[in-house]
Design a protein around this motif. Structure first.
Motif, PDB file in Angstrom:
ATOM      1  N   GLY A 154      31.411  46.974  45.572  1.00  0.00           N
ATOM      2  CA  GLY A 154      31.330  48.379  45.958  1.00  0.00           C
ATOM      3  C   GLY A 154      30.267  49.170  45.231  1.00  0.00           C
ATOM      4  N   THR A 155      29.723  48.610  44.144  1.00  0.00           N
ATOM      5  CA  THR A 155      28.668  49.306  43.407  1.00  0.00           C
ATOM      6  C   THR A 155      27.285  48.861  43.860  1.00  0.00           C
ATOM      7  N   LEU A 156      27.066  47.553  43.952  1.00  0.00           N
ATOM      8  CA  LEU A 156      25.722  47.038  44.221  1.00  0.00           C
ATOM      9  C   LEU A 156      25.364  47.047  45.703  1.00  0.00           C
ATOM     10  N   LEU A 157      26.302  46.668  46.568  1.00  0.00           N
ATOM     11  CA  LEU A 157      25.945  46.499  47.973  1.00  0.00           C
ATOM     12  C   LEU A 157      25.691  47.810  48.718  1.00  0.00           C
ATOM     13  N   PRO A 158      26.427  48.902  48.468  1.00  0.00           N
ATOM     14  CA  PRO A 158      26.030  50.162  49.113  1.00  0.00           C
ATOM     15  C   PRO A 158      24.609  50.569  48.750  1.00  0.00           C
ATOM     16  N   PHE A 159      24.236  50.318  47.506  1.00  0.00           N
ATOM     17  CA  PHE A 159      22.879  50.632  47.064  1.00  0.00           C
ATOM     18  C   PHE A 159      21.843  49.831  47.841  1.00  0.00           C
ATOM     19  N   VAL A 160      22.069  48.520  47.957  1.00  0.00           N
ATOM     20  CA  VAL A 160      21.061  47.695  48.613  1.00  0.00           C
ATOM     21  C   VAL A 160      20.977  48.007  50.104  1.00  0.00           C
ATOM     22  N   PHE A 161      22.106  48.313  50.737  1.00  0.00           N
ATOM     23  CA  PHE A 161      22.063  48.684  52.148  1.00  0.00           C
ATOM     24  C   PHE A 161      21.262  49.970  52.346  1.00  0.00           C
ATOM     25  N   CYS A 162      21.446  50.926  51.437  1.00  0.00           N
ATOM     26  CA  CYS A 162      20.702  52.187  51.545  1.00  0.00           C
ATOM     27  C   CYS A 162      19.209  51.968  51.332  1.00  0.00           C
ATOM     28  N   ILE A 163      18.855  51.151  50.334  1.00  0.00           N
ATOM     29  CA  ILE A 163      17.441  50.919  50.046  1.00  0.00           C
ATOM     30  C   ILE A 163      16.772  50.153  51.186  1.00  0.00           C
ATOM     31  N   LEU A 164      17.416  49.089  51.652  1.00  0.00           N
ATOM     32  CA  LEU A 164      16.835  48.315  52.747  1.00  0.00           C
ATOM     33  C   LEU A 164      16.812  49.120  54.039  1.00  0.00           C
ATOM     34  N   GLY A 165      17.901  49.838  54.310  1.00  0.00           N
ATOM     35  CA  GLY A 165      17.932  50.670  55.507  1.00  0.00           C
ATOM     36  C   GLY A 165      16.919  51.794  55.445  1.00  0.00           C
ATOM     37  N   GLY A 166      16.775  52.398  54.263  1.00  0.00           N
ATOM     38  CA  GLY A 166      15.794  53.464  54.112  1.00  0.00           C
ATOM     39  C   GLY A 166      14.378  52.965  54.263  1.00  0.00           C
ATOM     40  N   GLY A 167      14.102  51.775  53.716  1.00  0.00           N
ATOM     41  CA  GLY A 167      12.767  51.206  53.875  1.00  0.00           C
ATOM     42  C   GLY A 167      12.449  50.903  55.323  1.00  0.00           C
ATOM     43  N   ALA A 169      13.861  52.331  57.981  1.00  0.00           N
ATOM     44  CA  ALA A 169      13.777  53.586  58.735  1.00  0.00           C
ATOM     45  C   ALA A 169      12.474  54.326  58.471  1.00  0.00           C
ATOM     46  N   SER A 170      11.836  54.032  57.344  1.00  0.00           N
ATOM     47  CA  SER A 170      10.587  54.716  57.009  1.00  0.00           C
ATOM     48  C   SER A 170       9.389  54.170  57.780  1.00  0.00           C
ATOM     49  N   ILE A 171       9.524  52.964  58.358  1.00  0.00           N
ATOM     50  CA  ILE A 171       8.376  52.365  59.043  1.00  0.00           C
ATOM     51  C   ILE A 171       8.626  52.084  60.523  1.00  0.00           C
ATOM     52  N   LEU A 172       9.888  52.122  60.950  1.00  0.00           N
ATOM     53  CA  LEU A 172      10.197  51.782  62.337  1.00  0.00           C
ATOM     54  C   LEU A 172      10.430  53.041  63.163  1.00  0.00           C
ATOM     55  N   PRO A 173       9.738  53.157  64.304  1.00  0.00           N
ATOM     56  CA  PRO A 173      10.015  54.289  65.191  1.00  0.00           C
ATOM     57  C   PRO A 173      11.349  54.079  65.898  1.00  0.00           C
ATOM     58  N   PRO A 174      12.046  55.134  66.286  1.00  0.00           N
ATOM     59  CA  PRO A 174      11.660  56.541  66.098  1.00  0.00           C
ATOM     60  C   PRO A 174      12.082  57.110  64.754  1.00  0.00           C
ATOM     61  N   PHE A 175      12.752  56.280  63.918  1.00  0.00           N
ATOM     62  CA  PHE A 175      13.305  56.796  62.663  1.00  0.00           C
ATOM     63  C   PHE A 175      12.222  57.233  61.682  1.00  0.00           C
ATOM     64  N   CYS A 176      11.024  56.623  61.796  1.00  0.00           N
ATOM     65  CA  CYS A 176       9.963  56.970  60.853  1.00  0.00           C
ATOM     66  C   CYS A 176       9.482  58.405  61.038  1.00  0.00           C
ATOM     67  N   PRO A 179      13.556  62.357  58.611  1.00  0.00           N
ATOM     68  CA  PRO A 179      13.758  62.183  57.155  1.00  0.00           C
ATOM     69  C   PRO A 179      14.819  61.150  56.806  1.00  0.00           C
ATOM     70  N   LEU A 180      15.292  60.376  57.792  1.00  0.00           N
ATOM     71  CA  LEU A 180      16.398  59.452  57.548  1.00  0.00           C
ATOM     72  C   LEU A 180      16.079  58.455  56.441  1.00  0.00           C
ATOM     73  N   GLY A 181      14.876  57.863  56.474  1.00  0.00           N
ATOM     74  CA  GLY A 181      14.529  56.857  55.480  1.00  0.00           C
ATOM     75  C   GLY A 181      14.597  57.394  54.064  1.00  0.00           C
ATOM     76  N   GLY A 182      14.000  58.559  53.854  1.00  0.00           N
ATOM     77  CA  GLY A 182      14.023  59.162  52.527  1.00  0.00           C
ATOM     78  C   GLY A 182      15.423  59.527  52.077  1.00  0.00           C
ATOM     79  N   LEU A 183      16.235  60.005  53.011  1.00  0.00           N
ATOM     80  CA  LEU A 183      17.606  60.372  52.665  1.00  0.00           C
ATOM     81  C   LEU A 183      18.420  59.150  52.248  1.00  0.00           C
ATOM     82  N   LEU A 184      18.226  58.033  52.950  1.00  0.00           N
ATOM     83  CA  LEU A 184      18.953  56.814  52.586  1.00  0.00           C
ATOM     84  C   LEU A 184      18.532  56.312  51.210  1.00  0.00           C
ATOM     85  N   ILE A 185      17.233  56.357  50.924  1.00  0.00           N
ATOM     86  CA  ILE A 185      16.757  55.907  49.612  1.00  0.00           C
ATOM     87  C   ILE A 185      17.288  56.818  48.514  1.00  0.00           C
TER      88      ILE A 185
END
Length: 302
Positions: A154-167, A169-176, A179-185
């Motif tokens: 519960g500590t490590l995996l929410p973090f990694v999902f947010c970082i990977l999801g944010g990354g 979302a920052s490069i894939l349309p339409p999410f790029c 602000p979704l990518g930055g918010l997830l990171i």
């Protein structure tokens, strides 16, 4: 916790090794590299149900259970907590580096943590983080019947999902274009930092409960910039390792890194001012240096 874009980028870069380590856990990389299991699977433990008004316990247990289920079964079977093997005595270096979380927890001194972390680019530190969180979760649940941390899952995996999801979302349309990518990171960075503060709080509680006296860590130092966050992190590694050594009834064999080379790791708790002005805490070669007084207010002239 408000994070500026610059701070968000800095945190994302700083946390990438943890994200990579968690990704290895999810994909099964850890299982392929690990040595045979040490000890036996922990006996079935049925914790008491959370109290209806204990929202902290309910949240922590639910978060741990959710992300445990999201971990693929071969990896989950390896990294689930195991019972320590009393007959085998203290673990050797390789077993300590590769063992799943144990009950009681495994002593991992600073020198060994550096040995595992530096050659792997801090990837092993991600496994260390998972292991100590899961060990504290299981220990607290058995002793107190409730938990105040989310465990390794519960500590490590929410973090990694947010970082990977944010990354992503920052490069894939339409999410790029949002602000979704930055918010997830930002959310992932805040989660892991607050989890680190909570880890230090629990280590303090265990230490004071067993030995009395003053708590060894300033938990809020986790939020400070380097090197101060590293200072308190190394101290957490040291004091938790000594605690588990005593709980398991093993002999403390010393830690040359924490107790000789860098005295600040094993010394009594100190303030920021004391750390800056007392060279005796810095390095092995500065133990005899006199204290500095440049931060003291000038004495009035008579």
């Amino acid at each position: 916790l408000t994070l500026t874009p610059t701070l968000t980028l800095t945190l994302a870069r700083k946390m990438r090794p943890l994200a990579l380590a968690a990704l290895l856990l999810l994909c099964g990389g850890a299982a392929g590299l690990a040595s045979p299991r040490v000890g036996a699977k922990a006996p079935a433990f049925v914790p008491p149900p959370p109290k209806e008004d204990d929202t902290v316990d309910q949240f922590c247990r639910a978060t741990n259970a959710l992300f445990r289920q999201l971990t693929i079964k071969p990896v989950r079977d390896y990294i689930d907590v195991v019972e320590s093997s009393d007959a085998s005595g203290p673990l050797n270096t390789i077993d300590t580096l590769t063992t799943p979380p144990q009950v009681p927890g495994v002593p991992r001194p600073v020198w060994l943590t550096i040995l595992g972390s530096v050659p792997t680019g801090l990837v092993w530190y991600g496994y260390y983080k998972f292991s100590v969180e899961e060990e504290l979760f299981q220990d607290e649940l058995r002793r107190e019947g409730r938990v105040t941390g989310c465990g390794g899952y519960g500590t490590l995996l929410p973090f990694v999902f947010c970082i990977l999801g944010g990354g992503a979302a920052s490069i894939l349309p339409p999410f790029c274009f949002t602000p979704l990518g930055g918010l997830l990171i930002q959310a992932g960075s805040a989660w892991i930092l607050l989890g680190q503060v909570n880890l230090y709080r629990r280590v303090n509680e265990l230490w004071v409960e067993k030995y009395g006296g003053e708590a060894p860590l300033h938990a809020w130092w986790a939020l400070l910039p380097p090197p101060l966050d590293v200072v308190v992190g190394l101290r957490q590694v040291h004091f938790l390792s000594k605690f588990w050594t005593d709980v398991r009834g093993e002999d403390w064999k010393g830690d040359v890194v924490a107790e000789e080379l860098f005295p600040f790791i094993s010394s009594e708790r100190f303030t920021l001012k004391e750390f800056v002005t007392q060279p005796k805490r810095w390095f092995w070669f500065s133990k005899e240096w006199e204290d500095l007084d440049f931060l003291d207010p000038p004495k009035p002239q008579k």
